[in-house]
Structures are given as C-alpha cells and as structure tokens.
Design a protein around this motif. Structure first.
Motif, PDB file in Angstrom:
ATOM      1  N   TYR A 107     -63.607  70.923  44.286  1.00 20.98           N
ATOM      2  CA  TYR A 107     -64.532  70.486  43.244  1.00 20.98           C
ATOM      3  C   TYR A 107     -65.671  69.703  43.896  1.00 20.98           C
ATOM      4  O   TYR A 107     -65.554  69.278  45.052  1.00 20.98           O
ATOM      5  N   PRO A 108     -66.783  69.491  43.192  1.00 17.83           N
ATOM      6  CA  PRO A 108     -67.921  68.785  43.806  1.00 17.83           C
ATOM      7  C   PRO A 108     -67.572  67.334  44.135  1.00 17.83           C
ATOM      8  O   PRO A 108     -67.039  66.596  43.308  1.00 17.83           O
ATOM      9  N   GLY A 109     -67.899  66.930  45.357  1.00 19.41           N
ATOM     10  CA  GLY A 109     -67.702  65.544  45.767  1.00 19.41           C
ATOM     11  C   GLY A 109     -68.917  64.688  45.509  1.00 19.41           C
ATOM     12  O   GLY A 109     -68.899  63.471  45.740  1.00 19.41           O
ATOM     13  N   SER A 110     -70.001  65.315  45.015  1.00 15.82           N
ATOM     14  CA  SER A 110     -71.246  64.614  44.717  1.00 15.82           C
ATOM     15  C   SER A 110     -72.031  65.438  43.708  1.00 15.82           C
ATOM     16  O   SER A 110     -71.857  66.654  43.628  1.00 15.82           O
ATOM     17  N   ASN A 111     -72.878  64.769  42.933  1.00 16.06           N
ATOM     18  CA  ASN A 111     -73.759  65.498  42.019  1.00 16.06           C
ATOM     19  C   ASN A 111     -75.206  65.469  42.503  1.00 16.06           C
ATOM     20  O   ASN A 111     -76.118  65.878  41.787  1.00 16.06           O
ATOM     21  N   THR A 112     -75.417  64.992  43.730  1.00  7.95           N
ATOM     22  CA  THR A 112     -76.775  64.960  44.302  1.00  7.95           C
ATOM     23  C   THR A 112     -76.896  65.840  45.541  1.00  7.95           C
ATOM     24  O   THR A 112     -77.977  66.348  45.838  1.00  7.95           O
ATOM     25  N   ILE A 113     -75.790  66.035  46.275  1.00  5.43           N
ATOM     26  CA  ILE A 113     -75.782  66.938  47.419  1.00  5.43           C
ATOM     27  C   ILE A 113     -74.560  67.838  47.320  1.00  5.43           C
ATOM     28  O   ILE A 113     -73.663  67.599  46.517  1.00  5.43           O
ATOM     29  N   GLY A 114     -74.524  68.868  48.166  1.00  2.41           N
ATOM     30  CA  GLY A 114     -73.470  69.873  48.056  1.00  2.41           C
ATOM     31  C   GLY A 114     -72.212  69.573  48.824  1.00  2.41           C
ATOM     32  O   GLY A 114     -71.820  70.329  49.724  1.00  2.41           O
ATOM     33  N   GLU A 115     -71.535  68.490  48.485  1.00  4.05           N
ATOM     34  CA  GLU A 115     -70.264  68.160  49.121  1.00  4.05           C
ATOM     35  C   GLU A 115     -69.103  68.804  48.362  1.00  4.05           C
ATOM     36  O   GLU A 115     -69.055  68.751  47.128  1.00  4.05           O
ATOM     37  N   VAL A 116     -68.169  69.389  49.122  1.00  3.74           N
ATOM     38  CA  VAL A 116     -66.975  69.998  48.532  1.00  3.74           C
ATOM     39  C   VAL A 116     -65.774  69.112  48.824  1.00  3.74           C
ATOM     40  O   VAL A 116     -65.460  68.840  49.981  1.00  3.74           O
ATOM     41  N   GLN A 117     -65.100  68.674  47.786  1.00  2.00           N
ATOM     42  CA  GLN A 117     -63.870  67.908  47.954  1.00  2.00           C
ATOM     43  C   GLN A 117     -62.683  68.858  47.856  1.00  2.00           C
ATOM     44  O   GLN A 117     -62.536  69.570  46.855  1.00  2.00           O
ATOM     45  N   ILE A 118     -61.855  68.900  48.887  1.00  2.00           N
ATOM     46  CA  ILE A 118     -60.629  69.701  48.873  1.00  2.00           C
ATOM     47  C   ILE A 118     -59.449  68.764  48.631  1.00  2.00           C
ATOM     48  O   ILE A 118     -59.267  67.781  49.344  1.00  2.00           O
ATOM     49  N   PHE A 119     -58.654  69.088  47.600  1.00  2.00           N
ATOM     50  CA  PHE A 119     -57.523  68.249  47.222  1.00  2.00           C
ATOM     51  C   PHE A 119     -56.241  69.065  47.309  1.00  2.00           C
ATOM     52  O   PHE A 119     -56.151  70.184  46.793  1.00  2.00           O
ATOM     53  N   ASP A 120     -55.227  68.508  47.953  1.00  2.00           N
ATOM     54  CA  ASP A 120     -53.911  69.135  48.090  1.00  2.00           C
ATOM     55  C   ASP A 120     -53.112  68.854  46.818  1.00  2.00           C
ATOM     56  O   ASP A 120     -52.679  67.722  46.587  1.00  2.00           O
ATOM     57  N   THR A 121     -52.896  69.886  45.989  1.00  5.37           N
ATOM     58  CA  THR A 121     -52.237  69.670  44.697  1.00  5.37           C
ATOM     59  C   THR A 121     -50.714  69.659  44.793  1.00  5.37           C
ATOM     60  O   THR A 121     -50.036  69.380  43.796  1.00  5.37           O
ATOM     61  N   ILE A 122     -50.158  69.961  45.965  1.00  2.00           N
ATOM     62  CA  ILE A 122     -48.711  69.863  46.156  1.00  2.00           C
ATOM     63  C   ILE A 122     -48.332  68.453  46.611  1.00  2.00           C
ATOM     64  O   ILE A 122     -47.460  67.804  46.042  1.00  2.00           O
ATOM     65  N   ASN A 123     -49.028  67.974  47.648  1.00  2.00           N
ATOM     66  CA  ASN A 123     -48.755  66.628  48.170  1.00  2.00           C
ATOM     67  C   ASN A 123     -49.591  65.551  47.487  1.00  2.00           C
ATOM     68  O   ASN A 123     -49.420  64.360  47.756  1.00  2.00           O
ATOM     69  N   LEU A 124     -50.521  65.984  46.618  1.00  2.00           N
ATOM     70  CA  LEU A 124     -51.294  65.087  45.756  1.00  2.00           C
ATOM     71  C   LEU A 124     -52.114  64.057  46.534  1.00  2.00           C
ATOM     72  O   LEU A 124     -52.021  62.850  46.301  1.00  2.00           O
ATOM     73  N   HIS A 125     -52.916  64.573  47.456  1.00  5.75           N
ATOM     74  CA  HIS A 125     -53.852  63.697  48.157  1.00  5.75           C
ATOM     75  C   HIS A 125     -55.079  64.499  48.596  1.00  5.75           C
ATOM     76  O   HIS A 125     -55.016  65.733  48.727  1.00  5.75           O
TER      77      HIS A 125
END
Length: 380
Positions: free
Chosen positions: A177-195
């Motif tokens: 999901y977007p890590g920022s609404n001003t630049i194109g950062e992608v946040q990757i989140f591990d949904t199994i280990n929840l971090h």
C-alpha cells in the motif's frame, strides 16, 4: 465460525494461485449507461465479478467464444465484490451500506458474517489466509478462517482511492500500500508475521497502481505521472525492471497485472492503449563471460556505456528503459478498466473488462508480441 473455516478448507483445497486485478468504478471514469460500478478478475483469473446498481454477477472464464454466467444476485447496489479463487465465498460491499462488509456463500445464498467499520470501505483483498479491508487511513487484516481481526494498520497516509494489493501466495503473504501521499513509496507488510517488511522508494510522484507477481516475490508499480512502470524484489526492494509506458502526461493508470508465470506484465490506463511488457532474464552466457571476451557485442556494450557518461542522466535513463512487447488498441478511451493475462483453452490471452460493461478478449503471441488481435467482445 468453525463451519466457516471448514468451508474455506474444502473450497480452496487444490486451487492454484494466479493473477488478480480490480477496479472500483463508483468514483471516476464510470459509464452511467452501463450501470457497472465494479469489475475484477479473481486471484487465478478463472472468473470475472461484476458489481452493478442492481446486484452482482459472476462469470466463468474458461472459453473465448462463450462467457458463462455462473451466478447473479439482484438484491442491492454492489460497489465491491471479491470472490475467493473459484470457491463459493464472496465478499461484497453495497453503495447503500458502504461501511459494512458481508461475506457470503453464494451457492447456498447465505450470509456467513458481516463486519462494520468506522469509515467507507474502499477495497477488499482476499487470499487463502487473509482478508484485508482498506479504508482511507487504515487497513484491517482478518484471518480468513474465522474472520477475526488480527491486526489494524492505523494512520496510514490518506489513500482516497483505496490503493492496495495482497499477494495471492499464502507462503509470501504480503500486503502493499502507499507509504506516502506525496511521493511514490510502497510499504510492504507481512500479513502472516504482522510486521512491516520493506519500504520501497519507487517513484517521485504518488502511486497509482500496484501488483504482486504470482509468487509474491516481485511487485510492480506505477505512479500518477503514468509514464514509467517499475518492478522490484519484495525481499529487499531491488529494482529489477523499468519499462516506459509512454511520454504523455496526466495518464491515469487503471491496473497492472502479471501473467501467472510472471513472464509478462500488462498495464492499462485511461488511454486507448494497453501495454504488455516482457520480463526477460539476461542470457546466462552473457552474465558468465567477461565483456572483453564477447567480441563485437562486448565492444558495443563498452561503447554505449562510455558514451552514456557524456549524456544527461534523463537521456541515459530513457535508453535503459524497456519498451512494450505487445499492445492492444481498445475501441474506447477515458473509461476505467482492468486488464489481465491468462491462459484460456491452453492459449495465452489478454483480457480487458471495462466500465462500458464489456469484456474484451485479445490474442497475445508470447513469441512475436506486436499488435494483439481482438477475438471476442462479451457483454457483462
């Protein structure tokens, strides 16, 4: 909830992973005459879901010539409908109750559970392990076996379009999901280990589209500028590929989708052209042999590298970007649409479902590329 878990186990056993794409048409780029609010392909692209002002429909994608409707519900106005692979489980959101998620068994016509959230639901993502609900400034991660909330990502950057994607591979079960609404950062989140796993600085402009490869090891990105598509390794954010979609400004990317084998990546926008890029690996012998032993090709490579030092960085970047391997010319422009690459009857096809209420099926030559031929147009 135990019955729900049992249903999931039975219905998803043996289902293969694949590609997914979605589009919410309730906002911009919809066609008021079609009555279509939402279209999306399921995770392995074996079916198409359509949400309309009068309900939702599910179609099978096992034939080019015939589009088989496998279910129709005319209860209410549906703006989101997500099917779990080829199972009977669907997650739906209606325009009349945009904060409520319903999980249903469509073959039995029963509602399994429903959840209400603090704000409008903008997107829902499913795989065999997780269900993710995206609000404008938060994300809820559910365990799909009992629908319990495992984790909530709060105070995310404003995400009014609900941009996010969930890997279909439960072993690499990542959320982007977007890590920022001003630049194109992608946040990757591990949904199994929840971090949080990785933050990828993908673009200078805010993100417009995201897609995971089937394995969940690669993520494709596009920005609001819409000219460059990039592919990164999820594990450490290494950039693997960079493709130039075009030079037009203010192009709105509708969707990105990998083929099941991850050899191709398709991209659609508000223009009439769909681009297909080929993710080719460097030839093994060229990676092994030192450049001085490659004869003419080694000399040419050195010459290009040397001349690049005297060129502006913007020019050398354009030279290094890959171009479209194949293209589709749609019979419309300016309408939201979603694209996918899949195999139907053992042949590679490119699919485009549009806000005009049609599914377009094109031939895609995996060896020659070029202009793709329209094979069939189905009313959805």
């Amino acid at each position: 909830m135990q019955n729900f878990a049992k249903n999931v186990d039975v219905l998803t056993q043996g289902l293969k992973a694949g590609i997914s794409g979605l589009m919410n048409l309730a906002s911009q780029g919809s066609d008021p005459n079609s009555g279509v609010f939402f279209v999306n392909f399921n995770q392995d692209c074996t079916s198409l879901a359509v949400g309309t002002k009068t309900g939702y429909r599910l179609f099978s994608l096992n034939s080019v010539d015939h589009l088989e409707q496998i279910y129709e519900n005319d209860a209410e106005d549906i703006c989101i409908v997500e099917r779990l692979f080829s199972s009977s489980l669907v997650a739906v959101v209606s325009l009349s109750s945009p904060r409520k998620l319903k999980v249903c068994h469509f073959k039995k016509g029963t509602e399994i559970c429903n959840y209400s959230y603090s704000n409008t639901i903008l997107a829902v993502k499913l795989n065999r392990s997780r269900l993710v609900v995206c609000l404008e400034e938060s994300l809820y991660i559910h365990n799909i076996r009992d629908m319990k909330v495992l984790h909530t990502i709060r105070d995310t950057p404003p995400n009014p379009s609900g941009l996010c994607t969930l890997s279909v591979n439960s072993d690499c079960c990542y959320l982007a999901y977007p890590g920022s609404n001003t630049i194109g950062e992608v946040q990757i989140f591990d949904t199994i280990n929840l971090h949080a796993k990785t933050m990828i600085p993908a673009h200078d402009s805010p993100l417009a589209a995201l897609a995971f490869s089937t394995s969940g090891t690669k993520v494709a990105t596009a920005s609001e500028k819409g000219t460059v598509i990039r592919v990164f390794l999820v594990n450490d954010g290494t950039k693997l590929y960079e493709f130039r979609r075009g030079v037009k400004r203010c192009v709105s990317i509708s969707s990105l989708a990998f083929s099941i084998d991850s050899n191709f990546l398709c991209c659609s926008s508000n223009t009439e052209t769909v681009h297909v890029f080929k993710l080719e690996e460097p030839r093994e012998e060229l990676r092994r042999v030192p450049s001085e032993n490659q004869g003419w090709m080694g000399y040419l490579s050195k010459a290009v590298s040397a001349s690049a030092n005297y060129l502006p960085s913007q020019v050398t970047t354009v030279f290094s970007q890959g171009r479209a391997f194949a293209t589709v010319h749609l019979p419309f422009q300016g309408l939201r649409n979603v694209c996918a690459i899949t195999v139907i009857q053992k042949v590679l096809r490119l699919l485009v479902a549009s806000a005009d209420g049609y599914l377009y099926v094109y031939n895609l030559d995996p060896n020659e590329g070029g202009d793709c031929t329209l094979l069939k147009q189905h009313r959805i």
